[in-house]
Design a protein around this motif. Sequence first.
Motif, PDB file in Angstrom:
ATOM      1  N   TRP A  40       0.933  -1.303   0.063  1.00 34.33           N
ATOM      2  CA  TRP A  40       0.016   0.076   0.042  1.00 34.33           C
ATOM      3  C   TRP A  40       0.935   1.265  -0.153  1.00 34.33           C
ATOM      4  O   TRP A  40       0.340   2.160  -0.595  1.00 34.33           O
ATOM      5  CB  TRP A  40      -1.060  -0.060   1.355  1.00 34.33           C
ATOM      6  N   ARG A  41       2.016   0.949   0.662  1.00 31.79           N
ATOM      7  CA  ARG A  41       2.665   2.441   0.774  1.00 31.79           C
ATOM      8  C   ARG A  41       3.376   2.723  -0.670  1.00 31.79           C
ATOM      9  O   ARG A  41       3.510   3.838  -1.134  1.00 31.79           O
ATOM     10  CB  ARG A  41       4.044   2.223   1.857  1.00 31.79           C
ATOM     11  N   GLU A  42       3.563   1.562  -1.345  1.00 30.19           N
ATOM     12  CA  GLU A  42       3.967   1.953  -2.690  1.00 30.19           C
ATOM     13  C   GLU A  42       3.106   2.455  -3.622  1.00 30.19           C
ATOM     14  O   GLU A  42       3.323   3.306  -4.553  1.00 30.19           O
ATOM     15  CB  GLU A  42       4.848   0.660  -3.188  1.00 30.19           C
ATOM     16  N   ALA A  43       1.819   1.988  -3.352  1.00 27.51           N
ATOM     17  CA  ALA A  43       0.741   2.317  -4.096  1.00 27.51           C
ATOM     18  C   ALA A  43       0.383   3.805  -3.848  1.00 27.51           C
ATOM     19  O   ALA A  43       0.204   4.656  -4.762  1.00 27.51           O
ATOM     20  CB  ALA A  43      -0.471   1.485  -4.117  1.00 27.51           C
ATOM     21  N   ALA A  44       0.394   4.086  -2.654  1.00 27.08           N
ATOM     22  CA  ALA A  44      -0.046   5.332  -2.153  1.00 27.08           C
ATOM     23  C   ALA A  44       1.165   6.463  -2.626  1.00 27.08           C
ATOM     24  O   ALA A  44       0.751   7.514  -3.081  1.00 27.08           O
ATOM     25  CB  ALA A  44       0.029   5.635  -0.609  1.00 27.08           C
ATOM     26  N   GLN A  45       2.514   6.023  -2.722  1.00 24.68           N
ATOM     27  CA  GLN A  45       3.375   6.850  -3.116  1.00 24.68           C
ATOM     28  C   GLN A  45       3.295   7.434  -4.642  1.00 24.68           C
ATOM     29  O   GLN A  45       3.319   8.330  -5.089  1.00 24.68           O
ATOM     30  CB  GLN A  45       4.813   6.497  -3.145  1.00 24.68           C
ATOM     31  N   SER A  46       2.792   6.375  -5.494  1.00 25.66           N
ATOM     32  CA  SER A  46       2.419   6.298  -7.127  1.00 25.66           C
ATOM     33  C   SER A  46       1.188   7.407  -7.082  1.00 25.66           C
ATOM     34  O   SER A  46       1.354   8.032  -7.954  1.00 25.66           O
ATOM     35  CB  SER A  46       2.106   4.979  -7.497  1.00 25.66           C
TER      36      SER A  46
END
Length: 202
Positions: A40-46
């Motif tokens: 999720w953190r990676e998706a949120a950063q995107s």
Amino acid sequence: MRASVHPRVRGVLAAIATAALVVAAVGVCGDASAYEDDAWREAAQSFDRFLDDHPWVARDLQRDPTLVNDPGYLEEHRSLREFLEDHPRVRGELRRDPYAVLRRQHRMEREERREREITREEMEGFDRFLRDHPAVAHDLRSDPSLVNSRSYLGDHPGFRDFLHDHPAIRQELQGNPYAFMRRWERYAEHSEHGGKKAAKQR
């Protein structure tokens, strides 16, 4: 007279109550941890990068997060629709609770802003860009909000590229355009006076 409860019944009721508490606790923890895993953190950063590159979308969603689930809005904003198609985790969370996702994005932006203070070198770079592009400088002096205008950025690709290459400047300028331009004007005035003073001393 208080009715007595059979010990076996009392045990069953206690077990049910305990199970209910466990389920509730798991539900709360699940909701809280839904945003804590690495995926999720990676998706949120995107998603954060997408909003940085599309300030007009960010502005719309800040006013009304439910637009992210509006077919009409998505039809008019193909870039957002394509982003959501390519990022199913973000799409799913936004469908579930767009307000929670946007609140978290706002917190992430504040944290990143604190971590990325504008350095003197970055301000010098912004100053050089405006000196090399006096038309953009004139426009932003007149109306700093143009930095969030999709049409203006489209008409000035050099400025758009500069913002893309300088995320700290972009976040501060698009987040607080009037305050940032006042800050730049003070910097430019100070630099100009400093340059004249140095020239006189030669």
